[in-house]
Design an enzyme around this catalytic site. Structure first.
Site, PDB file in Angstrom:
ATOM      1  N   GLN A  50       1.086   2.989  -1.916  1.00 23.30           N
ATOM      2  CA  GLN A  50      -0.039   2.986  -0.967  1.00 23.30           C
ATOM      3  C   GLN A  50      -1.241   3.751  -1.498  1.00 23.30           C
ATOM      4  OE1 GLN A  50      -0.455   1.188   1.660  1.00 23.30           O
ATOM      5  NE2 GLN A  50       1.598   0.343   1.521  1.00 23.30           N
ATOM      6  N   CYS A  77       9.566  -1.099   7.253  1.00 20.03           N
ATOM      7  CA  CYS A  77      10.574  -0.675   6.272  1.00 20.03           C
ATOM      8  C   CYS A  77      10.687   0.842   6.197  1.00 20.03           C
ATOM      9  CB  CYS A  77      10.301  -1.249   4.879  1.00 20.03           C
ATOM     10  SG  CYS A  77      10.443  -3.026   4.821  1.00 20.03           S
ATOM     11  N   HIS A 123       9.530   4.914   2.467  1.00 22.25           N
ATOM     12  CA  HIS A 123       9.835   3.485   2.590  1.00 22.25           C
ATOM     13  C   HIS A 123      11.296   3.304   2.175  1.00 22.25           C
ATOM     14  CE1 HIS A 123       9.645  -0.804   1.457  1.00 22.25           C
ATOM     15  NE2 HIS A 123       8.506  -0.883   2.099  1.00 22.25           N
ATOM     16  N   LYS A 135      -0.807  -4.538  -4.225  1.00 23.91           N
ATOM     17  CA  LYS A 135      -1.464  -3.716  -3.204  1.00 23.91           C
ATOM     18  C   LYS A 135      -2.805  -3.197  -3.713  1.00 23.91           C
ATOM     19  CE  LYS A 135       2.804  -2.063  -1.022  1.00 23.91           C
ATOM     20  NZ  LYS A 135       3.046  -2.957   0.088  1.00 23.91           N
ATOM     21  N   ASP A 185       6.094   7.794  -5.417  1.00 30.43           N
ATOM     22  CA  ASP A 185       5.899   6.398  -5.014  1.00 30.43           C
ATOM     23  C   ASP A 185       4.421   6.248  -4.667  1.00 30.43           C
ATOM     24  OD1 ASP A 185       5.512   4.087  -3.575  1.00 30.43           O
ATOM     25  OD2 ASP A 185       7.131   4.422  -2.148  1.00 30.43           O
TER      26      ASP A 185
END
Lengths: 143, 414
Positions: free
Chosen positions: B210, B371, B130, B233, B207
């Site tokens: 997700q 993104c 991202h 999220k 990261d």
């Protein structure tokens, strides 16, 4: 031939009012209008004429003849092409000054304001701005 | 790391009933919310916790000498402990609250990067990242004279492991990549890459934006140095994120921003900094959202992450199978291991048109580059349509989505 910008806007408002605010019918009609847009010369689909949107590409070209401004446009998405075709229909063949002064109230009246938002700042709003910039440039030239 | 494939045991209708936002019509059609990878919806208990905080407990935390401040502080710090347990961190002090995953990554790039990156050093990211895990590293690399390198991916959207031997070298100081891709859903071999990075003495930031609501995260088992994710999220409030960091690394990392809370003592000559995590939490934090976030974690814990993952896998497998049968559909991202993200394009139809038509039919999806422009460039496309599923979605919704997609495609085939 001498329909004013507001006459044409009112016609469009009338046409869309028959769609009963149904979103699917609205999109379908917008796409139909796009299909009727005269083809834009490939050579005019250049970097200078691009109104870059977040997700779709729009090309807009303006020229003047006998003091009136003539627009050509295209887009790589069917819905956006329909939207820009409405602007062309309303503003084509008017003087740069008329275009500069135009109050494009049809957007709110036919439920298209959501298209300004969904394409972020680069939807209909950016196209209207681009046409007004052409209008400004040509009216300055005329003086 | 592999997702469980057992049959789920969840009562989905009972779960749906807890999400007020799902029960509405959009453009005259029942809402089908498939934009969960952008943000998922909030159960009533999270919304109630926000209201309860403002109605009963609102106070600034940590230093107030009164009952409300004590209650707010306790609830705030309870969430820190919940987060610690949720990702199995060694201690709550290793949990820093931020504005979101982006800020968590910016904090590390800015504070850790400025101190530990030197000219000639390398930072390694992946093609799947991202923009939030690209741009902060570009910025700090430029500032420090370091070089940014990129792990390549194959056609399925998986990192090419064989390329790592050449990319991870003595020069590598940081390896930053996602646990799962937001655009394609690919689940990356996190542990393998971390071990490889550690072998050359590099630090690793994962990261987890997700992954956090779909996969079990154990930062100690992974041996991650930093792990970043967002509350919104994972059924929690917007504007709140987490940065996990190992104590010894956080202690050596200078503060990110100056202000209240992050200091020990201030004089005009010198300021000494607070201990972790407060050293990194300048200013009044997002107290209400932190407190409400606890309810989101409890919601996930009560359902059981394995159950959620199993059910979402069923949805993904079902949707993938159905959509693959539609002529002209090309799936983007076909990794063997995926979270519940279905990215695709349809031959001859722009993703924006598809998205608008689906919206008109009540189906909320995301369209565009998500993104991840370099990733789109890899596939030579401008963008995709992305449908992403959460635990409250149903097979019936997928059927309706497939029908809506077919009917949309037929409009362009006239």
């Amino acid at each position: 031939m001498s329909e004013t910008i507001n006459d044409i806007q009112n016609e469009i408002i009338e046409e869309f009012s028959m769609l009963d605010s149904d979103m699917e019918m609205t999109i379908e009609y917008v796409m139909e209008l796009g299909q009727q847009l005269p083809e834009m010369a490939e050579a005019l689909k250049n970097e200078d004429n691009i109104v870059k949107g977040c997700q779709s590409k729009v090309w807009l070209n303006a020229e003047t003849k006998d003091g009136k401004m003539y627009l050509e446009a295209d887009s790589n998405t069917a819905i956006t092409k329909g939207l820009v075709s409405i602007l062309v229909r309303i503003l084509n063949g008017h003087t740069p000054q008329e275009i500069l002064n135009a109050d494009l109230y049809f957007v709110d009246k036919i439920g298209l304001n959501r298209f300004i938002g969904t394409q972020r700042s680069n939807g209909l709003g950016a196209m209207m701005k681009q046409i007004k910039i052409y209008g400004l440039a040509y009216s300055a030239k005329a003086e | 790391m592999a997702q469980t494939l057992e049959k789920h045991t969840l009562d989905i209708q009972k779960i749906r009933a807890q999400f007020p936002v799902l029960h509405q019509e959009v453009n005259g059609k029942p809402l089908i919310y498939f934009d969960n990878a952008a943000t998922n919806q909030k159960p009533k208990r999270v919304i109630d916790a926000l209201v309860k905080y403002y109605e009963h407990d609102n106070a600034n935390i940590h230093r107030g000498a009164h009952a409300l401040a004590a209650r707010a502080t306790e609830a705030f710090e309870n969430t820190r402990v919940s987060v610690q347990k949720f990702i199995n961190a060694n201690e709550p002090e290793e949990i820093i609250f931020t504005k979101g995953t982006s800020e968590s990554i910016n904090l590390v790039a800015s504070s850790w990067g400025r101190k530990f990156l030197n000219p000639g050093d390398e930072v390694l990211i992946s093609t799947l990242e991202h923009h939030s895990n690209i741009v902060p590293w570009q910025m700090i690399c430029e500032e420090r004279g370091a070089e940014l390198k990129v792990m390549p991916i194959n056609e399925a959207g998986e990192i090419i492991i064989e390329a790592l031997d050449e990319l991870i070298t003595e020069k590598t100081k940081m390896v930053a990549f996602n646990h799962a891709s937001n655009s394609l859903g690919t689940i990356n071999p996190v542990k393998y890459i971390i071990d490889k990075a550690h072998a050359v003495g590099a630090k690793v930031l994962v990261d987890g934006a997700q992954a956090s609501s779909h996969l079990t995260v154990d930062v100690q088992a992974l041996n991650a140095d930093f792990y970043a994710f967002s509350a919104h999220k994972m059924y929690g409030p917007t504007g709140l994120g987490v940065l996990y960091g190992k104590r010894d690394i956080l202690e050596k990392t200078p503060p990110y921003q100056g202000g209240g809370e992050m200091i020990k003592e201030v004089s005009f000559d010198k300021t000494t900094y607070n201990d972790i995590p407060y050293k990194f939490e300048a200013g009044t934090p997002d107290i209400a959202n932190v407190i409400a976030f606890n309810e989101a974690i409890l919601f996930i814990n009560e359902l059981g992450k394995e159950n959620i993952a199993a059910y979402e896998n069923e949805l993904l497998a079902y949707a993938t199978d159905k959509i693959a049968q539609i002529e002209g559909v090309r799936l983007i991202g076909t990794a063997k291991e995926k979270v519940s993200v279905l990215s695709f394009e349809v031959e001859g139809i722009h993703h924006f048109d598809l998205g608008m038509w689906l919206d008109a039919k009540g189906v909320a999806v995301r369209t565009g580059h998500h993104c991840t422009q370099p990733l789109m460039d890899h596939y030579c496309i401008e963008g995709t349509v992305r449908a992403s599923f959460s635990v409250y979605n149903t097979v019936e919704e997928i059927d309706a989505f497939i029908e809506a997609l077919k009917s949309t495609i037929s409009k362009f085939k006239k």
